[in-house]
Design a protein around this motif. Structure first.
Motif, PDB file in Angstrom:
ATOM      1  N   GLN A  17      54.311  21.746 -18.882  1.00  0.00           N
ATOM      2  CA  GLN A  17      54.330  21.005 -17.385  1.00  0.00           C
ATOM      3  C   GLN A  17      53.043  20.036 -17.565  1.00  0.00           C
ATOM      4  O   GLN A  17      51.828  20.270 -17.643  1.00  0.00           O
ATOM      5  CB  GLN A  17      54.181  22.048 -16.145  1.00  0.00           C
ATOM      6  CG  GLN A  17      53.789  21.207 -14.930  1.00  0.00           C
ATOM      7  CD  GLN A  17      55.374  20.893 -14.246  1.00  0.00           C
ATOM      8  OE1 GLN A  17      56.080  21.960 -14.265  1.00  0.00           O
ATOM      9  NE2 GLN A  17      55.687  19.750 -14.212  1.00  0.00           N
ATOM     10  N   GLY A  41      55.267  25.420 -16.722  1.00  0.00           N
ATOM     11  CA  GLY A  41      56.377  25.316 -15.739  1.00  0.00           C
ATOM     12  C   GLY A  41      57.503  25.982 -16.102  1.00  0.00           C
ATOM     13  O   GLY A  41      57.807  26.926 -17.202  1.00  0.00           O
ATOM     14  N   LYS A  43      60.645  28.622 -13.480  1.00  0.00           N
ATOM     15  CA  LYS A  43      60.671  29.423 -12.343  1.00  0.00           C
ATOM     16  C   LYS A  43      60.063  30.722 -12.597  1.00  0.00           C
ATOM     17  O   LYS A  43      59.300  31.066 -11.742  1.00  0.00           O
ATOM     18  CB  LYS A  43      62.259  29.568 -11.992  1.00  0.00           C
ATOM     19  CG  LYS A  43      62.740  28.350 -11.453  1.00  0.00           C
ATOM     20  CD  LYS A  43      64.082  28.628 -10.629  1.00  0.00           C
ATOM     21  CE  LYS A  43      63.918  29.741  -9.540  1.00  0.00           C
ATOM     22  NZ  LYS A  43      63.316  28.971  -8.470  1.00  0.00           N
ATOM     23  N   ASN A  46      56.242  30.289 -13.244  1.00  0.00           N
ATOM     24  CA  ASN A  46      55.457  30.042 -11.863  1.00  0.00           C
ATOM     25  C   ASN A  46      55.279  31.187 -11.140  1.00  0.00           C
ATOM     26  O   ASN A  46      54.343  31.520 -10.478  1.00  0.00           O
ATOM     27  CB  ASN A  46      56.126  28.972 -11.060  1.00  0.00           C
ATOM     28  CG  ASN A  46      56.215  27.426 -11.662  1.00  0.00           C
ATOM     29  OD1 ASN A  46      55.473  27.057 -12.590  1.00  0.00           O
ATOM     30  ND2 ASN A  46      57.312  26.625 -11.037  1.00  0.00           N
ATOM     31  N   LYS A  49      52.451  33.361 -12.564  1.00  0.00           N
ATOM     32  CA  LYS A  49      51.265  32.888 -12.361  1.00  0.00           C
ATOM     33  C   LYS A  49      50.672  33.107 -10.717  1.00  0.00           C
ATOM     34  O   LYS A  49      49.560  33.508 -10.395  1.00  0.00           O
ATOM     35  CB  LYS A  49      51.132  31.142 -12.491  1.00  0.00           C
ATOM     36  CG  LYS A  49      51.231  30.841 -13.801  1.00  0.00           C
ATOM     37  CD  LYS A  49      51.103  29.256 -13.996  1.00  0.00           C
ATOM     38  CE  LYS A  49      52.330  28.653 -13.631  1.00  0.00           C
ATOM     39  NZ  LYS A  49      52.595  27.189 -13.801  1.00  0.00           N
ATOM     40  N   GLY A 282      57.832  24.366  -7.362  1.00  0.00           N
ATOM     41  CA  GLY A 282      57.454  25.362  -7.610  1.00  0.00           C
ATOM     42  C   GLY A 282      56.894  26.288  -6.635  1.00  0.00           C
ATOM     43  O   GLY A 282      56.572  27.379  -6.634  1.00  0.00           O
ATOM     44  N   ASP A 285      59.258  29.281  -6.080  1.00  0.00           N
ATOM     45  CA  ASP A 285      58.893  30.407  -7.348  1.00  0.00           C
ATOM     46  C   ASP A 285      57.610  31.045  -6.798  1.00  0.00           C
ATOM     47  O   ASP A 285      57.551  32.503  -7.047  1.00  0.00           O
ATOM     48  CB  ASP A 285      58.758  29.816  -8.346  1.00  0.00           C
ATOM     49  CG  ASP A 285      59.661  28.671  -8.892  1.00  0.00           C
ATOM     50  OD1 ASP A 285      60.907  28.977  -8.490  1.00  0.00           O
ATOM     51  OD2 ASP A 285      59.667  27.878  -9.438  1.00  0.00           O
ATOM     52  N   THR A 286      56.515  30.229  -6.183  1.00  0.00           N
ATOM     53  CA  THR A 286      55.467  31.199  -5.713  1.00  0.00           C
ATOM     54  C   THR A 286      55.588  31.890  -4.590  1.00  0.00           C
ATOM     55  O   THR A 286      55.076  33.105  -4.658  1.00  0.00           O
ATOM     56  CB  THR A 286      54.363  29.953  -5.317  1.00  0.00           C
ATOM     57  OG1 THR A 286      54.306  29.018  -6.301  1.00  0.00           O
ATOM     58  CG2 THR A 286      53.121  30.466  -4.774  1.00  0.00           C
ATOM     59  N   LYS A 317      50.605  26.694  -1.961  1.00  0.00           N
ATOM     60  CA  LYS A 317      50.701  26.132  -2.887  1.00  0.00           C
ATOM     61  C   LYS A 317      50.868  24.526  -2.828  1.00  0.00           C
ATOM     62  O   LYS A 317      50.934  23.641  -3.413  1.00  0.00           O
ATOM     63  CB  LYS A 317      51.908  26.511  -3.810  1.00  0.00           C
ATOM     64  CG  LYS A 317      52.346  25.982  -5.238  1.00  0.00           C
ATOM     65  CD  LYS A 317      53.073  24.832  -5.141  1.00  0.00           C
ATOM     66  CE  LYS A 317      53.125  23.860  -6.147  1.00  0.00           C
ATOM     67  NZ  LYS A 317      52.219  22.715  -6.271  1.00  0.00           N
ATOM     68  N   GLU A 323      50.207  22.564 -10.635  1.00  0.00           N
ATOM     69  CA  GLU A 323      51.502  23.138 -10.930  1.00  0.00           C
ATOM     70  C   GLU A 323      51.970  24.319 -10.197  1.00  0.00           C
ATOM     71  O   GLU A 323      51.185  24.886  -9.243  1.00  0.00           O
ATOM     72  CB  GLU A 323      51.244  23.675 -12.574  1.00  0.00           C
ATOM     73  CG  GLU A 323      50.172  24.676 -12.620  1.00  0.00           C
ATOM     74  CD  GLU A 323      49.671  25.014 -13.796  1.00  0.00           C
ATOM     75  OE1 GLU A 323      50.573  25.829 -14.611  1.00  0.00           O
ATOM     76  OE2 GLU A 323      48.574  24.493 -14.300  1.00  0.00           O
ATOM     77  N   GLY A 324      53.135  24.675 -10.179  1.00  0.00           N
ATOM     78  CA  GLY A 324      53.951  25.664  -9.487  1.00  0.00           C
ATOM     79  C   GLY A 324      53.064  27.219  -9.633  1.00  0.00           C
ATOM     80  O   GLY A 324      52.668  27.371 -10.972  1.00  0.00           O
ATOM     81  N   GLY A 325      52.997  27.733  -8.863  1.00  0.00           N
ATOM     82  CA  GLY A 325      52.146  29.189  -8.861  1.00  0.00           C
ATOM     83  C   GLY A 325      50.712  29.021  -8.946  1.00  0.00           C
ATOM     84  O   GLY A 325      50.051  30.398  -8.776  1.00  0.00           O
TER      85      GLY A 325
END
Length: 347
Positions: A17, A41, A43, A46, A49, A282, A285-286, A317, A323-325
């Motif tokens: 990512q 990156g 799903k 994320n 994380k 993201g 996903d979080t 987030k 970034e996601g997560g």
């Protein structure tokens, strides 16, 4: 075999990512980024994380395992493994073709320069008069080979009974089928929890849900409406419609104990006073990662409270450009007190 308190995340579509902060993107011209963030990156990645954030910050969740199952290849795959190791994420990895890359463009308007370089004490970006436009570019990816798919599935099925929770995140990649998710869910321990976060292909998702091994279906309002044959666009479904569709879904998928439904448009707008959307990619996903981590690690008392943890994490987030997560734990806990979840039943 007794399951541990760890969670296994199927992240079959990873990517390296890149996040670029821009100001007034001008197509057709050279655009120089003001900041660049490199991360992981996908799903599942994320969600892993986000789960690790909870595991590291919350006393009850410490020393809980977060493991991601994935295909990685090339120098991008090696970078992903190094970054995950730094996060404390364990992995079940099978080598494949070069892992793809994601490029997120966070484009702030020209008139937001006074705030663009400011960061709040919690590490998030402050609200701006005009929110940025966020776009995602994804490089092509090669299909997963049959040998790689069979190898990873074999490892996942063998490991699945040792985990308290299993997350099936996103659509499976080319070269694999819905059977990957179905076999992984089937292999769970008797008292383990399986969460599915996927909405396409519709018939395949319906088949996975009807197979009877998914306990929680995490989905947004538009997706659940479309899945159940009620066509709607993002942000169109009313609360009454969502409750009606949810009740029918619970009747149809009798083994699914809980539907965790979010409104998909919230990630791009304010969902709470003082929470502004900077980078929504993201966020869903979080929600999934923290929902399952809080439930399986004993942080939440029940699924309803786990959903509140998840929504708060997704909201935290969204405040971040990163970034996601990735989220700030204290911000998440502050937001949790202000969020409510509405329960619908099949009755």
């Amino acid at each position: 075999m007794e399951p541990s308190h760890g969670i296994l995340v199927l992240g079959l579509n990873p990517g390296l990512q890149h996040i670029l902060r821009l100001r007034s993107l001008d197509l057709g011209q050279v655009n120089r980024a003001e900041a660049h963030t490199l991360g992981v990156g996908g799903k599942g990645q994320n969600a892993a994380k986000a789960a690790c954030t909870l595991a590291l910050a919350c006393e009850k969740a410490r020393r809980r395992r977060v493991t991601v199952a994935q295909f990685l290849g090339g120098y991008t795959g090696e970078q992903i493994r190094q970054l995950q190791e730094q996060e404390g994420i364990e992995d079940i990895t099978v080598a494949g073709a070069m892992t793809r890359e994601f490029m997120t463009l966070v484009d702030f308007p020209q008139d937001s320069t006074d705030g663009i370089n400011r960061v709040d004490e919690d590490g998030s970006t402050p609200c701006f008069a005009t929110s940025p436009t966020v776009s995602e570019l994804i490089t092509p990816s090669e299909p997963v080979s049959m040998a790689a798919a069979e190898e990873l599935l074999s490892k996942v099925v063998a490991a699945a009974p040792t985990f308290r929770g299993i997350l099936l995140m996103g659509t499976w990649p080319s070269g694999t089928t819905r059977d990957f998710y179905m076999e992984a869910a089937k292999a769970k321990a008797n008292d383990a929890v399986v969460l599915l976060d996927a909405a396409k292909p519709v018939q395949d998702v319906l088949d996975i849900l009807e197979a009877g091994n998914v306990d929680i279906y995490k989905v947004n309002a538009m997706e659940i409406c479309n899945l159940m044959g009620y066509g709607c666009k993002e942000g169109e479904a009313s609360e009454e419609q969502i409750r009606e569709v949810a009740a029918k879904a619970l009747l149809r998928f009798s083994a699914v104990k809980h539907l965790a439904i979010t409104e998909s448009c919230w990630a791009r707008k304010r969902i709470l006073s003082g929470v502004c959307g900077v980078n929504p990619i993201g966020a869903g996903d979080t929600v999934a990662g923290v929902l399952m981590a809080s439930l399986c690690f004993g942080v939440a008392n029940d699924v309803e409270e786990a959903m509140l943890f998840g929504l708060a994490a997704g909201s935290a987030k969204v405040k971040s450009e990163g970034e996601g997560g990735k989220l700030d734990f204290e911000t998440m806990m502050g937001l949790k007190a202000a969020i409510t979840a509405t329960r619908a039943t099949s009755q």
